[in-house]
Every structure is written in C-alpha cells, then in structure tokens.
Motif scaffolding. Structure first.
Motif, PDB file in Angstrom:
ATOM      1  N   UNK A 136      39.590  20.681 -13.428  1.00 10.48           N
ATOM      2  CA  UNK A 136      40.497  21.886 -14.136  1.00 10.48           C
ATOM      3  C   UNK A 136      40.081  22.637 -14.915  1.00 10.48           C
ATOM      4  N   UNK A 137      38.887  22.663 -15.460  1.00 15.75           N
ATOM      5  CA  UNK A 137      38.731  23.295 -16.129  1.00 15.75           C
ATOM      6  C   UNK A 137      37.909  24.795 -15.546  1.00 15.75           C
ATOM      7  N   UNK A 138      37.147  24.540 -14.668  1.00 16.47           N
ATOM      8  CA  UNK A 138      36.513  25.272 -13.797  1.00 16.47           C
ATOM      9  C   UNK A 138      37.474  25.138 -12.132  1.00 16.47           C
ATOM     10  N   UNK A 139      37.972  25.364 -11.748  1.00 17.68           N
ATOM     11  CA  UNK A 139      39.220  25.312 -10.769  1.00 17.68           C
ATOM     12  C   UNK A 139      40.519  26.893 -11.281  1.00 17.68           C
TER      13      UNK A 139
ATOM     14  N   UNK B 258      37.738  10.520 -16.467  1.00 13.18           N
ATOM     15  CA  UNK B 258      38.747  11.373 -17.121  1.00 13.18           C
ATOM     16  C   UNK B 258      37.784  12.677 -17.526  1.00 13.18           C
ATOM     17  N   UNK B 259      36.076  13.154 -16.976  1.00  8.99           N
ATOM     18  CA  UNK B 259      35.600  13.929 -17.515  1.00  8.99           C
ATOM     19  C   UNK B 259      35.981  14.542 -16.196  1.00  8.99           C
ATOM     20  N   UNK B 260      35.110  13.619 -14.819  1.00  8.17           N
ATOM     21  CA  UNK B 260      35.338  14.543 -13.670  1.00  8.17           C
ATOM     22  C   UNK B 260      36.824  15.231 -13.765  1.00  8.17           C
ATOM     23  N   UNK B 261      38.210  15.196 -14.306  1.00  6.80           N
ATOM     24  CA  UNK B 261      39.088  15.353 -13.678  1.00  6.80           C
ATOM     25  C   UNK B 261      39.137  16.629 -14.718  1.00  6.80           C
TER      26      UNK B 261
END
Length: 73
Positions: free
Chosen positions: A17-20, A10-13
C-alpha cells in the motif's frame, strides 16, 4: 504461535500500500474538480432551521447589561 506469519502478511500488505502508485485518470480528476464551484444556497435551505423560532425569542439575550460580578483571582 501463528503470530509471526500474520505479522509478516500485515507487513507485506502495508508495504504494498505504501509503495503502490496506481495510474491516475487525470481527465476524470479534471472533470471532478473543474465542475461547478460551490453553489450558493437557496433561501429555502434556511427555512429548515429547527432553531429559527428560538433565534427570535433570544435575540436580545446578550444585550443585557453586565451585573458587575467578577471572579477574584
């Protein structure tokens, strides 16, 4: 026991999403925003009001004189 692996995923996803930042198609955005502005409503749109008959019935409802009652505070 498997909570750590799920939380890491979840942290990776969330980080992705935040930095993409995908490439923005500015011409498509311009077409969408530059299209017709707010269109005026037709008179026929107002005929579909289900409460239109009640508007005439209660048109003078708020025009009644005040009864003089006031709440004491």
């Amino acid at each position: 026991m498997g909570r750590g692996r799920a939380k890491a995923k979840q942290t990776k996803v969330a980080r992705e999403l935040k930095y993409f930042s995908p490439d923005t198609d500015l011409s498509a955005l311009q077409r969408e925003l530059g299209g017709s502005s707010a269109q005026p409503r037709d008179e026929a749109d107002y005929d579909d009001d289900p409460y239109a008959d009640l508007a005439d019935k209660y048109a003078d409802y708020n025009d009644e004189p005040d009864t003089g009652r006031r709440s004491t505070g």
